[in-house]
Design a protein around this motif. Sequence first.
Motif, mmCIF file in Angstrom:
data_model
loop_
_atom_site.group_PDB
_atom_site.id
_atom_site.type_symbol
_atom_site.label_atom_id
_atom_site.label_comp_id
_atom_site.label_asym_id
_atom_site.label_seq_id
_atom_site.Cartn_x
_atom_site.Cartn_y
_atom_site.Cartn_z
ATOM 1 N N MET A 44 -44.772 -61.849 34.392
ATOM 2 C CA MET A 44 -45.441 -63.061 33.961
ATOM 3 C C MET A 44 -46.887 -62.742 33.598
ATOM 4 S SD MET A 44 -45.729 -66.409 36.258
ATOM 5 C CE MET A 44 -46.152 -67.963 35.677
ATOM 6 N N ALA A 45 -47.276 -63.101 32.399
ATOM 7 C CA ALA A 45 -48.631 -62.805 31.920
ATOM 8 C C ALA A 45 -49.641 -63.737 32.574
ATOM 9 C CB ALA A 45 -48.691 -62.954 30.404
ATOM 10 N N THR A 46 -50.820 -63.196 32.819
ATOM 11 C CA THR A 46 -51.902 -63.980 33.395
ATOM 12 C C THR A 46 -52.805 -64.461 32.268
ATOM 13 O OG1 THR A 46 -51.928 -62.173 34.997
ATOM 14 C CG2 THR A 46 -53.439 -63.955 35.365
ATOM 15 N N THR A 47 -53.244 -65.700 32.365
ATOM 16 C CA THR A 47 -54.195 -66.218 31.387
ATOM 17 C C THR A 47 -55.579 -65.737 31.780
ATOM 18 O OG1 THR A 47 -52.838 -68.174 31.096
ATOM 19 C CG2 THR A 47 -55.110 -68.318 30.350
ATOM 20 N N PRO A 48 -56.316 -65.144 30.830
ATOM 21 C CA PRO A 48 -57.675 -64.695 31.150
ATOM 22 C C PRO A 48 -58.533 -65.865 31.632
ATOM 23 C CG PRO A 48 -56.977 -63.835 29.019
ATOM 24 C CD PRO A 48 -55.948 -64.841 29.445
ATOM 25 N N VAL A 49 -59.405 -65.583 32.593
ATOM 26 C CA VAL A 49 -60.284 -66.625 33.121
ATOM 27 C C VAL A 49 -61.574 -66.740 32.327
ATOM 28 C CG1 VAL A 49 -59.372 -66.488 35.463
ATOM 29 C CG2 VAL A 49 -61.342 -65.088 34.834
ATOM 30 N N ALA A 50 -61.843 -65.757 31.471
ATOM 31 C CA ALA A 50 -63.065 -65.774 30.666
ATOM 32 C C ALA A 50 -62.877 -64.884 29.453
ATOM 33 C CB ALA A 50 -64.257 -65.289 31.493
ATOM 34 N N SER A 51 -63.765 -65.080 28.497
ATOM 35 C CA SER A 51 -63.783 -64.263 27.289
ATOM 36 C C SER A 51 -65.201 -63.736 27.095
ATOM 37 C CB SER A 51 -63.359 -65.113 26.090
ATOM 38 O OG SER A 51 -63.472 -64.361 24.908
ATOM 39 N N VAL A 52 -65.305 -62.427 26.844
ATOM 40 C CA VAL A 52 -66.609 -61.787 26.712
ATOM 41 C C VAL A 52 -66.697 -61.079 25.365
ATOM 42 C CG1 VAL A 52 -68.163 -60.027 27.655
ATOM 43 C CG2 VAL A 52 -66.815 -61.461 29.206
ATOM 44 N N LEU A 53 -67.821 -61.274 24.683
ATOM 45 C CA LEU A 53 -68.109 -60.600 23.423
ATOM 46 C C LEU A 53 -69.342 -59.722 23.609
ATOM 47 C CD1 LEU A 53 -67.875 -60.205 20.299
ATOM 48 C CD2 LEU A 53 -69.281 -62.271 20.077
ATOM 49 N N PHE A 54 -69.189 -58.423 23.355
ATOM 50 C CA PHE A 54 -70.303 -57.489 23.379
ATOM 51 C C PHE A 54 -70.755 -57.271 21.939
ATOM 52 C CE2 PHE A 54 -67.920 -56.288 27.221
ATOM 53 C CZ PHE A 54 -68.924 -56.380 28.167
ATOM 54 N N VAL A 55 -72.061 -57.411 21.701
ATOM 55 C CA VAL A 55 -72.595 -57.306 20.341
ATOM 56 C C VAL A 55 -73.675 -56.239 20.267
ATOM 57 C CG1 VAL A 55 -73.748 -58.541 18.464
ATOM 58 C CG2 VAL A 55 -72.189 -59.774 19.978
ATOM 59 N N CYS A 56 -73.568 -55.390 19.262
ATOM 60 C CA CYS A 56 -74.591 -54.417 18.953
ATOM 61 C C CYS A 56 -74.605 -54.251 17.436
ATOM 62 C CB CYS A 56 -74.291 -53.093 19.647
ATOM 63 S SG CYS A 56 -75.747 -52.088 19.878
ATOM 64 N N VAL A 57 -75.663 -53.735 16.888
ATOM 65 C CA VAL A 57 -75.777 -53.661 15.432
ATOM 66 C C VAL A 57 -74.585 -52.932 14.817
ATOM 67 C CG1 VAL A 57 -77.129 -52.796 13.484
ATOM 68 C CG2 VAL A 57 -78.289 -53.832 15.418
ATOM 69 N N HIS A 58 -74.308 -51.708 15.280
ATOM 70 C CA HIS A 58 -73.266 -50.901 14.648
ATOM 71 C C HIS A 58 -71.907 -50.972 15.340
ATOM 72 C CE1 HIS A 58 -76.213 -49.363 11.925
ATOM 73 N NE2 HIS A 58 -76.976 -48.968 12.928
ATOM 74 N N ASN A 59 -71.835 -51.554 16.511
ATOM 75 C CA ASN A 59 -70.585 -51.675 17.266
ATOM 76 C C ASN A 59 -69.883 -50.316 17.368
ATOM 77 O OD1 ASN A 59 -67.353 -53.198 16.884
ATOM 78 N ND2 ASN A 59 -68.552 -53.179 18.737
ATOM 79 N N ALA A 60 -70.684 -49.282 17.633
ATOM 80 C CA ALA A 60 -70.131 -47.931 17.649
ATOM 81 C C ALA A 60 -70.343 -47.186 18.957
ATOM 82 C CB ALA A 60 -70.741 -47.111 16.511
ATOM 83 N N GLY A 61 -71.227 -47.673 19.822
ATOM 84 C CA GLY A 61 -71.531 -46.949 21.051
ATOM 85 C C GLY A 61 -71.560 -47.852 22.262
ATOM 86 N N ARG A 62 -72.721 -48.486 22.500
ATOM 87 C CA ARG A 62 -72.906 -49.302 23.705
ATOM 88 C C ARG A 62 -71.864 -50.401 23.839
ATOM 89 N NH1 ARG A 62 -79.093 -50.052 22.074
ATOM 90 N NH2 ARG A 62 -77.976 -50.081 20.105
ATOM 91 N N SER A 63 -71.675 -51.183 22.791
ATOM 92 C CA SER A 63 -70.739 -52.310 22.876
ATOM 93 C C SER A 63 -69.302 -51.825 23.033
ATOM 94 C CB SER A 63 -70.877 -53.228 21.659
ATOM 95 O OG SER A 63 -70.744 -52.507 20.457
ATOM 96 N N GLN A 64 -68.975 -50.683 22.425
ATOM 97 C CA GLN A 64 -67.621 -50.136 22.572
ATOM 98 C C GLN A 64 -67.385 -49.624 23.995
ATOM 99 O OE1 GLN A 64 -65.087 -50.265 20.526
ATOM 100 N NE2 GLN A 64 -66.046 -50.832 18.595
ATOM 101 N N MET A 65 -68.401 -48.961 24.573
ATOM 102 C CA MET A 65 -68.252 -48.493 25.956
ATOM 103 C C MET A 65 -68.142 -49.677 26.912
ATOM 104 S SD MET A 65 -70.586 -45.021 26.297
ATOM 105 C CE MET A 65 -72.108 -45.628 25.564
ATOM 106 N N ALA A 66 -68.961 -50.699 26.707
ATOM 107 C CA ALA A 66 -68.909 -51.887 27.566
ATOM 108 C C ALA A 66 -67.548 -52.560 27.469
ATOM 109 C CB ALA A 66 -70.018 -52.861 27.182
ATOM 110 N N ALA A 67 -67.026 -52.692 26.262
ATOM 111 C CA ALA A 67 -65.705 -53.310 26.082
ATOM 112 C C ALA A 67 -64.627 -52.476 26.761
ATOM 113 C CB ALA A 67 -65.410 -53.486 24.595
ATOM 114 N N GLY A 68 -64.735 -51.157 26.648
ATOM 115 C CA GLY A 68 -63.765 -50.278 27.309
ATOM 116 C C GLY A 68 -63.793 -50.433 28.820
#
Length: 144
Positions: free
Chosen positions: A1-25
């Motif tokens: 049974m799938a769980t419904t996420p309790v929150a949604s998070v968006l990480f934003v950075c200019v190039h979306n290539a380093g910091r935001s990708q690591m945070a999302a991971g």
Amino acid sequence: MATTPVASVLFVCVHNAGRSQMAAGFLSHLAGGQVEVRSAGSLPAEQVNPAAVEVMNEVGIDISGSAPKLLTTDAVQASDYVITMGCGDACPVFPGRKYLDWEFDDPAGKGVEDVRRIRDQIKDRVESLVAGIRQEGHSGRADP
């Protein structure tokens, strides 16, 4: 049974290539499906920073399949938490969202040792974020 996420998070950075990708991971890994995770950038790069991919692999998190994405108003509007990664990016502002700015050095052009340090700082912040979301037990958004 799938769980419904309790929150949604968006990480934003200019190039979306380093910091935001690591945070999302890290958030995807640590939240165990309890949080919907997004990342985006206002000027997305062609690919995720190879040093970021390497240092995340060192801690057992594979972000090699990720790709930089363009920041959209829809992504912001669909998120409970919008976290900018200290790069001065401007995000659309919607009532009821929690906006946070996490300042980290930009890993672009840095060696693996420096990127490891940035990775570890991001991990600490993401762990605190997960604890806060779990403590609240619900999304940060005020509207339904």
